[in-house]
Design a protein around this motif. Structure first.
Motif, PDB file in Angstrom:
ATOM      1  N   LEU A 203       0.834  -1.209   0.000  1.00  0.00           N
ATOM      2  CA  LEU A 203       0.000   0.000   0.000  1.00  0.00           C
ATOM      3  C   LEU A 203       0.867   1.257   0.000  1.00  0.00           C
ATOM      4  O   LEU A 203       0.429   2.316  -0.413  1.00  0.00           O
ATOM      5  N   GLN A 204       2.110   1.108   0.443  1.00  0.00           N
ATOM      6  CA  GLN A 204       3.043   2.237   0.398  1.00  0.00           C
ATOM      7  C   GLN A 204       3.381   2.645  -1.042  1.00  0.00           C
ATOM      8  O   GLN A 204       3.498   3.821  -1.350  1.00  0.00           O
ATOM      9  N   ILE A 205       3.562   1.653  -1.916  1.00  0.00           N
ATOM     10  CA  ILE A 205       4.041   1.999  -3.265  1.00  0.00           C
ATOM     11  C   ILE A 205       2.960   1.902  -4.337  1.00  0.00           C
ATOM     12  O   ILE A 205       3.141   2.419  -5.426  1.00  0.00           O
ATOM     13  N   ALA A 206       1.829   1.252  -4.034  1.00  0.00           N
ATOM     14  CA  ALA A 206       0.819   1.045  -5.078  1.00  0.00           C
ATOM     15  C   ALA A 206      -0.068   2.275  -5.250  1.00  0.00           C
ATOM     16  O   ALA A 206      -0.259   3.066  -4.325  1.00  0.00           O
ATOM     17  N   ASP A 207      -0.588   2.427  -6.471  1.00  0.00           N
ATOM     18  CA  ASP A 207      -1.577   3.462  -6.745  1.00  0.00           C
ATOM     19  C   ASP A 207      -2.974   2.940  -6.418  1.00  0.00           C
ATOM     20  O   ASP A 207      -3.815   3.656  -5.912  1.00  0.00           O
ATOM     21  N   TYR A 208      -3.186   1.681  -6.733  1.00  0.00           N
ATOM     22  CA  TYR A 208      -4.515   1.086  -6.619  1.00  0.00           C
ATOM     23  C   TYR A 208      -4.333  -0.329  -6.084  1.00  0.00           C
ATOM     24  O   TYR A 208      -3.308  -0.957  -6.345  1.00  0.00           O
ATOM     25  N   ALA A 209      -5.307  -0.814  -5.342  1.00  0.00           N
ATOM     26  CA  ALA A 209      -5.143  -2.162  -4.784  1.00  0.00           C
ATOM     27  C   ALA A 209      -6.456  -2.936  -4.740  1.00  0.00           C
ATOM     28  O   ALA A 209      -7.541  -2.352  -4.624  1.00  0.00           O
ATOM     29  N   TYR A 210      -6.312  -4.231  -4.867  1.00  0.00           N
ATOM     30  CA  TYR A 210      -7.416  -5.179  -4.753  1.00  0.00           C
ATOM     31  C   TYR A 210      -7.106  -6.133  -3.612  1.00  0.00           C
ATOM     32  O   TYR A 210      -5.950  -6.518  -3.423  1.00  0.00           O
ATOM     33  N   VAL A 211      -8.143  -6.524  -2.888  1.00  0.00           N
ATOM     34  CA  VAL A 211      -7.965  -7.530  -1.846  1.00  0.00           C
ATOM     35  C   VAL A 211      -8.757  -8.768  -2.249  1.00  0.00           C
ATOM     36  O   VAL A 211      -9.961  -8.678  -2.540  1.00  0.00           O
ATOM     37  N   ILE A 212      -8.065  -9.911  -2.295  1.00  0.00           N
ATOM     38  CA  ILE A 212      -8.712 -11.161  -2.694  1.00  0.00           C
ATOM     39  C   ILE A 212      -8.915 -12.049  -1.458  1.00  0.00           C
ATOM     40  O   ILE A 212      -8.040 -12.144  -0.590  1.00  0.00           O
ATOM     41  N   GLU A 213     -10.093 -12.640  -1.385  1.00  0.00           N
ATOM     42  CA  GLU A 213     -10.391 -13.591  -0.305  1.00  0.00           C
ATOM     43  C   GLU A 213     -11.096 -14.791  -0.903  1.00  0.00           C
ATOM     44  O   GLU A 213     -12.143 -14.635  -1.554  1.00  0.00           O
ATOM     45  N   ALA A 214     -10.534 -15.965  -0.689  1.00  0.00           N
ATOM     46  CA  ALA A 214     -11.122 -17.215  -1.173  1.00  0.00           C
ATOM     47  C   ALA A 214     -11.563 -17.126  -2.645  1.00  0.00           C
ATOM     48  O   ALA A 214     -12.682 -17.503  -3.000  1.00  0.00           O
ATOM     49  N   GLY A 215     -10.652 -16.603  -3.471  1.00  0.00           N
ATOM     50  CA  GLY A 215     -10.904 -16.614  -4.911  1.00  0.00           C
ATOM     51  C   GLY A 215     -11.883 -15.570  -5.407  1.00  0.00           C
ATOM     52  O   GLY A 215     -12.356 -15.648  -6.538  1.00  0.00           O
ATOM     53  N   ARG A 216     -12.181 -14.583  -4.548  1.00  0.00           N
ATOM     54  CA  ARG A 216     -13.070 -13.483  -4.959  1.00  0.00           C
ATOM     55  C   ARG A 216     -12.467 -12.163  -4.508  1.00  0.00           C
ATOM     56  O   ARG A 216     -11.888 -12.091  -3.419  1.00  0.00           O
ATOM     57  N   ILE A 217     -12.647 -11.120  -5.320  1.00  0.00           N
ATOM     58  CA  ILE A 217     -12.181  -9.793  -4.904  1.00  0.00           C
ATOM     59  C   ILE A 217     -13.140  -9.259  -3.835  1.00  0.00           C
ATOM     60  O   ILE A 217     -14.339  -9.126  -4.074  1.00  0.00           O
ATOM     61  N   ARG A 218     -12.602  -9.005  -2.663  1.00  0.00           N
ATOM     62  CA  ARG A 218     -13.415  -8.543  -1.523  1.00  0.00           C
ATOM     63  C   ARG A 218     -13.598  -7.027  -1.560  1.00  0.00           C
ATOM     64  O   ARG A 218     -14.675  -6.502  -1.357  1.00  0.00           O
ATOM     65  N   LEU A 219     -12.516  -6.292  -1.766  1.00  0.00           N
ATOM     66  CA  LEU A 219     -12.606  -4.849  -1.886  1.00  0.00           C
ATOM     67  C   LEU A 219     -11.494  -4.322  -2.764  1.00  0.00           C
ATOM     68  O   LEU A 219     -10.498  -5.000  -2.990  1.00  0.00           O
ATOM     69  N   HIS A 220     -11.681  -3.115  -3.258  1.00  0.00           N
ATOM     70  CA  HIS A 220     -10.642  -2.482  -4.058  1.00  0.00           C
ATOM     71  C   HIS A 220     -10.812  -0.980  -4.013  1.00  0.00           C
ATOM     72  O   HIS A 220     -11.891  -0.484  -3.669  1.00  0.00           O
TER      73      HIS A 220
END
Ligand SMILES: Nc1ncnc2c1ncn2[C@@H]1O[C@H](COP(=O)(O)OP(=O)(O)O)[C@@H](O)[C@H]1O
Ligand SMILES: [Mg+2]
Length: 239
Positions: A203-220
């Motif tokens: 999160l320090q270096i990224a512009d955008y991020a996705y969080v994956i949980e059990a094979g699904r994107i949980r938040l972004h």
């Protein structure tokens, strides 16, 4: 020119009978660092293998630079400018640093820029220049990770994907690698998809991020906004 370097739409995949990805969707904008974050076993590496075409997509699409590559073999995706620095480095331990770098340049786009890219990776990682005649297997863990990244860069990619480059490295080395990725992004305009369990550094270096949980994107969301979300702080940042 397509706005997005990579668009993954409802990607489904897995191993044998076991489904691991249940409709993963994410986009990587040109010129950005995008992070895919998640705990162990959530499907991060599987997502990368499916993007590269190492394992087939069971459903959904992979669009690279505006072209549907879902059915293309891996080497064609590499020829188009995708590169993956795999988890666990997967170097040729009996070959020297420089042999590892040369062997990576099997596609025309890489051979055309071999000299320039060799100079680039040696300027990014002076330790590799010093050790260029040493066998890869004799390098420290940090140096091996540098070599794995350097080998990815030798492919002259438009999109560099990295699978947990910080794994097993001391905090100082993790910071060094983060700095190199930021520099490649800012100075060389390289687009990066960074897969990490280390949410903090990402999160320090990224512009955008996705969080994956059990094979699904949980938040972004934009990395700065995600870092402020209570559920991210609690589950991933230990705050
Ligand atoms: N080669 C494989 N064969 C069968 N199952 C696998 C294989 N690789 C990974 N898995 C399973 O797929 C799931 C997701 O794994 P993976 O994508 O490696 O997660 P992550 O990279 O997020 O740690 C896990 O349950 C893992 O056990
Ligand atoms: Mg993994």
């Amino acid at each position: 020119m397509a706005e997005y370097m990579l668009e993954v739409e409802n990607l489904e995949s897995g191993y044998g009978e076991t489904q691991v990805l249940f409709g993963v969707s994410l986009k990587v904008e040109r010129g950005t660092i995008t992070a895919l974050l998640g705990a162990n076993g959530m499907g991060k590496s599987t997502t990368l293998w499916a993007i590269m075409g190492v394992i087939p997509a069971w459903g959904g699409r992979v669009i690279f630079k505006g072209v549907d590559v879902t059915k293309l073999p891996t080497h064609e995706r590499v020829s188009m400018g995708m590169a993956l620095v795999p988890e666990g480095r997967r170097l040729w331990p009996e070959l020297t640093v420089e042999e590892n770098l040369y062997l990576a340049t099997f596609v025309p786009r890489a051979r055309e820029r071999l000299k320039e890219n060799l100079e680039l990776v040696y300027s990014l990682f002076p330790r590799l220049r010093e050790r260029r005649h040493q066998k890869a297997g004799t390098l420290s863990g940090g140096e091996q990770q540098m070599l794995a990244i350097a080998r990815g860069l030798m492919l002259n990619p438009d999109l560099l994907m990295l699978d947990e480059p910080s794994l097993g490295l001391a905090p100082k080395l993790v910071q060094d690698i983060a700095k190199v990725l930021k520099r490649l992004n800012e100075e060389e305009g390289l687009t990066i998809l960074l897969v990490e369990q280390n949410v903090h550094i990402s999160l320090q270096i990224a512009d955008y991020a996705y969080v994956i949980e059990a094979g699904r994107i949980r938040l972004h969301g934009p990395a700065k906004e995600l870092a402020e979300k209570p559920e991210v702080k609690k589950a991933y940042l230990g705050l």
